[in-house]
Design a protein around this motif. Structure first.
Motif, PDB file in Angstrom:
ATOM      1  N   HIS A 122       0.789  -1.223   0.000  1.00 30.43           N
ATOM      2  CA  HIS A 122       0.000   0.000   0.000  1.00 30.43           C
ATOM      3  C   HIS A 122       0.824   1.278   0.000  1.00 30.43           C
ATOM      4  O   HIS A 122       0.263   2.362  -0.215  1.00 30.43           O
ATOM      5  CB  HIS A 122      -0.950  -0.001   1.206  1.00 30.43           C
ATOM      6  CG  HIS A 122      -2.027  -1.030   1.112  1.00 30.43           C
ATOM      7  ND1 HIS A 122      -3.187  -0.837   0.403  1.00 30.43           N
ATOM      8  CD2 HIS A 122      -2.107  -2.283   1.625  1.00 30.43           C
ATOM      9  CE1 HIS A 122      -3.940  -1.918   0.483  1.00 30.43           C
ATOM     10  NE2 HIS A 122      -3.316  -2.815   1.219  1.00 30.43           N
ATOM     11  N   PHE A 123       2.129   1.190   0.226  1.00 33.65           N
ATOM     12  CA  PHE A 123       2.949   2.397   0.280  1.00 33.65           C
ATOM     13  C   PHE A 123       4.243   2.276  -0.503  1.00 33.65           C
ATOM     14  O   PHE A 123       4.508   3.054  -1.427  1.00 33.65           O
ATOM     15  CB  PHE A 123       3.245   2.747   1.739  1.00 33.65           C
ATOM     16  CG  PHE A 123       3.957   4.056   1.930  1.00 33.65           C
ATOM     17  CD1 PHE A 123       3.707   5.152   1.115  1.00 33.65           C
ATOM     18  CD2 PHE A 123       4.871   4.202   2.960  1.00 33.65           C
ATOM     19  CE1 PHE A 123       4.369   6.367   1.306  1.00 33.65           C
ATOM     20  CE2 PHE A 123       5.541   5.410   3.159  1.00 33.65           C
ATOM     21  CZ  PHE A 123       5.282   6.494   2.332  1.00 33.65           C
ATOM     22  N   MET A 124       5.048   1.264  -0.188  1.00 33.72           N
ATOM     23  CA  MET A 124       6.360   1.182  -0.812  1.00 33.72           C
ATOM     24  C   MET A 124       6.276   0.967  -2.319  1.00 33.72           C
ATOM     25  O   MET A 124       7.113   1.460  -3.077  1.00 33.72           O
ATOM     26  CB  MET A 124       7.202   0.080  -0.165  1.00 33.72           C
ATOM     27  CG  MET A 124       7.542   0.331   1.302  1.00 33.72           C
ATOM     28  SD  MET A 124       8.261   1.963   1.618  1.00 33.72           S
ATOM     29  CE  MET A 124       9.747   1.900   0.611  1.00 33.72           C
ATOM     30  N   SER A 125       5.256   0.249  -2.770  1.00 34.82           N
ATOM     31  CA  SER A 125       5.125   0.032  -4.214  1.00 34.82           C
ATOM     32  C   SER A 125       4.952   1.358  -4.954  1.00 34.82           C
ATOM     33  O   SER A 125       5.434   1.523  -6.081  1.00 34.82           O
ATOM     34  CB  SER A 125       3.946  -0.902  -4.513  1.00 34.82           C
ATOM     35  OG  SER A 125       2.720  -0.321  -4.100  1.00 34.82           O
ATOM     36  N   VAL A 126       4.272   2.306  -4.322  1.00 37.74           N
ATOM     37  CA  VAL A 126       4.094   3.631  -4.919  1.00 37.74           C
ATOM     38  C   VAL A 126       5.443   4.354  -4.996  1.00 37.74           C
ATOM     39  O   VAL A 126       5.817   4.923  -6.032  1.00 37.74           O
ATOM     40  CB  VAL A 126       3.085   4.467  -4.102  1.00 37.74           C
ATOM     41  CG1 VAL A 126       2.977   5.879  -4.674  1.00 37.74           C
ATOM     42  CG2 VAL A 126       1.729   3.786  -4.079  1.00 37.74           C
ATOM     43  N   ILE A 127       6.169   4.335  -3.894  1.00 34.16           N
ATOM     44  CA  ILE A 127       7.469   5.014  -3.836  1.00 34.16           C
ATOM     45  C   ILE A 127       8.428   4.418  -4.869  1.00 34.16           C
ATOM     46  O   ILE A 127       9.091   5.148  -5.624  1.00 34.16           O
ATOM     47  CB  ILE A 127       8.063   4.903  -2.426  1.00 34.16           C
ATOM     48  CG1 ILE A 127       7.235   5.740  -1.452  1.00 34.16           C
ATOM     49  CG2 ILE A 127       9.530   5.342  -2.407  1.00 34.16           C
ATOM     50  CD1 ILE A 127       7.712   5.665  -0.020  1.00 34.16           C
ATOM     51  N   TYR A 128       8.501   3.095  -4.916  1.00 30.46           N
ATOM     52  CA  TYR A 128       9.429   2.441  -5.844  1.00 30.46           C
ATOM     53  C   TYR A 128       9.083   2.774  -7.292  1.00 30.46           C
ATOM     54  O   TYR A 128       9.965   3.083  -8.107  1.00 30.46           O
ATOM     55  CB  TYR A 128       9.388   0.932  -5.641  1.00 30.46           C
ATOM     56  CG  TYR A 128       9.940   0.446  -4.325  1.00 30.46           C
ATOM     57  CD1 TYR A 128      10.937   1.140  -3.650  1.00 30.46           C
ATOM     58  CD2 TYR A 128       9.464  -0.736  -3.745  1.00 30.46           C
ATOM     59  CE1 TYR A 128      11.444   0.678  -2.440  1.00 30.46           C
ATOM     60  CE2 TYR A 128       9.967  -1.210  -2.547  1.00 30.46           C
ATOM     61  CZ  TYR A 128      10.954  -0.492  -1.893  1.00 30.46           C
ATOM     62  OH  TYR A 128      11.458  -0.951  -0.702  1.00 30.46           O
ATOM     63  N   THR A 129       7.802   2.704  -7.621  1.00 29.09           N
ATOM     64  CA  THR A 129       7.392   2.953  -9.005  1.00 29.09           C
ATOM     65  C   THR A 129       7.679   4.393  -9.413  1.00 29.09           C
ATOM     66  O   THR A 129       8.208   4.651 -10.507  1.00 29.09           O
ATOM     67  CB  THR A 129       5.894   2.646  -9.183  1.00 29.09           C
ATOM     68  OG1 THR A 129       5.648   1.274  -8.832  1.00 29.09           O
ATOM     69  CG2 THR A 129       5.454   2.877 -10.621  1.00 29.09           C
ATOM     70  N   CYS A 130       7.340   5.336  -8.548  1.00 22.03           N
ATOM     71  CA  CYS A 130       7.586   6.743  -8.874  1.00 22.03           C
ATOM     72  C   CYS A 130       9.077   7.028  -9.013  1.00 22.03           C
ATOM     73  O   CYS A 130       9.494   7.762  -9.917  1.00 22.03           O
ATOM     74  CB  CYS A 130       6.964   7.642  -7.801  1.00 22.03           C
ATOM     75  SG  CYS A 130       5.155   7.671  -7.821  1.00 22.03           S
ATOM     76  N   HIS A 131       9.886   6.443  -8.130  1.00 20.05           N
ATOM     77  CA  HIS A 131      11.327   6.681  -8.187  1.00 20.05           C
ATOM     78  C   HIS A 131      11.906   6.158  -9.504  1.00 20.05           C
ATOM     79  O   HIS A 131      12.755   6.814 -10.131  1.00 20.05           O
ATOM     80  CB  HIS A 131      12.016   6.012  -6.996  1.00 20.05           C
ATOM     81  CG  HIS A 131      13.465   6.374  -6.857  1.00 20.05           C
ATOM     82  ND1 HIS A 131      14.469   5.677  -7.498  1.00 20.05           N
ATOM     83  CD2 HIS A 131      14.073   7.365  -6.173  1.00 20.05           C
ATOM     84  CE1 HIS A 131      15.639   6.217  -7.191  1.00 20.05           C
ATOM     85  NE2 HIS A 131      15.427   7.248  -6.385  1.00 20.05           N
ATOM     86  N   ALA A 132      11.451   4.991  -9.928  1.00 20.29           N
ATOM     87  CA  ALA A 132      11.953   4.413 -11.176  1.00 20.29           C
ATOM     88  C   ALA A 132      11.462   5.172 -12.398  1.00 20.29           C
ATOM     89  O   ALA A 132      12.170   5.259 -13.415  1.00 20.29           O
ATOM     90  CB  ALA A 132      11.530   2.944 -11.270  1.00 20.29           C
ATOM     91  N   ALA A 133      10.263   5.737 -12.321  1.00 24.43           N
ATOM     92  CA  ALA A 133       9.666   6.386 -13.491  1.00 24.43           C
ATOM     93  C   ALA A 133      10.094   7.839 -13.668  1.00 24.43           C
ATOM     94  O   ALA A 133      10.142   8.340 -14.797  1.00 24.43           O
ATOM     95  CB  ALA A 133       8.137   6.325 -13.395  1.00 24.43           C
ATOM     96  N   LEU A 134      10.403   8.521 -12.579  1.00 29.36           N
ATOM     97  CA  LEU A 134      10.618   9.967 -12.655  1.00 29.36           C
ATOM     98  C   LEU A 134      11.689  10.411 -13.653  1.00 29.36           C
ATOM     99  O   LEU A 134      11.487  11.394 -14.378  1.00 29.36           O
ATOM    100  CB  LEU A 134      10.944  10.523 -11.260  1.00 29.36           C
ATOM    101  CG  LEU A 134       9.725  11.028 -10.482  1.00 29.36           C
ATOM    102  CD1 LEU A 134      10.109  11.386  -9.069  1.00 29.36           C
ATOM    103  CD2 LEU A 134       9.084  12.216 -11.184  1.00 29.36           C
ATOM    104  N   PRO A 135      12.845   9.751 -13.739  1.00 27.42           N
ATOM    105  CA  PRO A 135      13.841  10.220 -14.711  1.00 27.42           C
ATOM    106  C   PRO A 135      13.302  10.302 -16.135  1.00 27.42           C
ATOM    107  O   PRO A 135      13.666  11.205 -16.895  1.00 27.42           O
ATOM    108  CB  PRO A 135      14.961   9.176 -14.597  1.00 27.42           C
ATOM    109  CG  PRO A 135      14.836   8.641 -13.209  1.00 27.42           C
ATOM    110  CD  PRO A 135      13.366   8.622 -12.933  1.00 27.42           C
ATOM    111  N   HIS A 136      12.396   9.396 -16.491  1.00 25.00           N
ATOM    112  CA  HIS A 136      11.851   9.379 -17.848  1.00 25.00           C
ATOM    113  C   HIS A 136      10.820  10.498 -18.038  1.00 25.00           C
ATOM    114  O   HIS A 136      10.747  11.106 -19.118  1.00 25.00           O
ATOM    115  CB  HIS A 136      11.237   8.015 -18.139  1.00 25.00           C
ATOM    116  CG  HIS A 136      12.217   6.895 -18.004  1.00 25.00           C
ATOM    117  ND1 HIS A 136      13.176   6.627 -18.959  1.00 25.00           N
ATOM    118  CD2 HIS A 136      12.412   5.990 -17.000  1.00 25.00           C
ATOM    119  CE1 HIS A 136      13.914   5.605 -18.563  1.00 25.00           C
ATOM    120  NE2 HIS A 136      13.469   5.201 -17.381  1.00 25.00           N
ATOM    121  N   LEU A 137      10.043  10.789 -16.993  1.00 21.49           N
ATOM    122  CA  LEU A 137       9.094  11.896 -17.083  1.00 21.49           C
ATOM    123  C   LEU A 137       9.837  13.226 -17.145  1.00 21.49           C
ATOM    124  O   LEU A 137       9.442  14.139 -17.888  1.00 21.49           O
ATOM    125  CB  LEU A 137       8.142  11.874 -15.887  1.00 21.49           C
ATOM    126  CG  LEU A 137       7.240  10.646 -15.749  1.00 21.49           C
ATOM    127  CD1 LEU A 137       6.335  10.795 -14.526  1.00 21.49           C
ATOM    128  CD2 LEU A 137       6.395  10.425 -16.989  1.00 21.49           C
TER     129      LEU A 137
END
Length: 261
Positions: A122-137
């Motif tokens: 409910h929490f860490m999956s959000v953090i991990y996904t955003c961290h991995a995606a942000l450089p591309h955005l």
């Protein structure tokens, strides 16, 4: 800052083989998003989800990647697969990664070994996904992140101490990210539904004596009707598109009137 039409975007959705995540993916495709990456842990469920989405939006290039976003390497795998398949990323939607057998219960009845799993989902999956995606955005000079939180982040709900705490963490993470990333043209918002009918989670809740009593009382307050994934997805589509270009840092409830949180 670049605000793209949905027809120019690539979307990636975690936990999206069913329920809210799938419906958001389907409605994004129906709204014109030409490239959609779905995610789950099970290849068979993934193939079925791709087929169902293609039925609704035949022109969409839909792919699936099996990975577990509760682990950083899993979240990165989802992002990497999206970039490998489509070359770019504009819209990120984080949803609960796969079905869970956990039922809301008083905190002292949670098993110690189950606590990490709840926080991870409910929490860490959000953090991990955003961290991995942000450089591309950031490279794209804009984009939209939509995190699935819950009204339990805003209103204390018996039986949901850990879930509510994790969802509240998601909400504050979303707001802080929105402030940080606005300089890159990236909007970050959260959807905070309450009870959502037509989902596996709803069926499990109504099949348990404790949670059925609890959530039936909440349903009675939904004077506009208990929401379904189809009621939640249009807001995600709006926030992902040019209409939501000036909206960021918000946690928006779609709950049929259960509360005004």
């Amino acid at each position: 800052m670049k605000v793209r039409q949905l027809s120019e975007c690539t979307a990636m959705l975690t936990g999206s083989t069913s329920s809210i995540g799938f419906e958001i993916g389907a409605q994004l495709a129906e709204a014109g998003v030409p490239r959609v990456m779905l995610n789950g842990r099970d290849e068979k469920r993934g193939a079925d989800a791709v087929a169902r989405l293609k039925e609704r939006a035949p022109e969409t290039d839909v792919r699936f990647v099996a990975a577990d976003s509760t682990k950083y390497e899993g979240a990165k795998r989802i992002v990497d697969a999206t970039i490998e398949a489509f070359g770019e990323l504009d819209i990120v939607v984080t949803s609960i990664p796969g079905p869970s057998n956990h039922m809301p219960m008083p905190f002292h009845k949670n098993s110690p070994e189950g606590l990490d799993a709840l926080v991870d989902a409910h929490f860490m999956s959000v953090i991990y996904t955003c961290h991995a995606a942000l450089p591309h955005l950031i490279e794209r000079e804009g984009g939209a992140i939509i995190n699935l939180s819950s009204d339990a982040a805003k209103i204390a709900t018996p039986g949901e101490a850990v879930i509510g705490g994790s969802k509240a963490g998601t909400l504050m993470f979303t707001r802080t990210m929105a402030l940080e990333q606005s300089r890159h043209g990236i909007r970050v918002n959260a959807l905070t539904p309450s009870i959502v009918a037509g989902t596996d989670a709803y069926d499990r809740l109504m099949g348990n004596e404790f949670t059925k009593r609890l959530f039936k009382k909440a349903e009675e307050k939904a004077k506009l009707g208990v929401v379904t994934p189809a009621d939640i997805a249009p807001l995600a589509v709006f926030l992902a598109g040019p209409g939501g270009a000036k909206i960021t840092g918000q946690g928006i409830s779609v709950n049929g009137g259960i509360s005004a949180a």
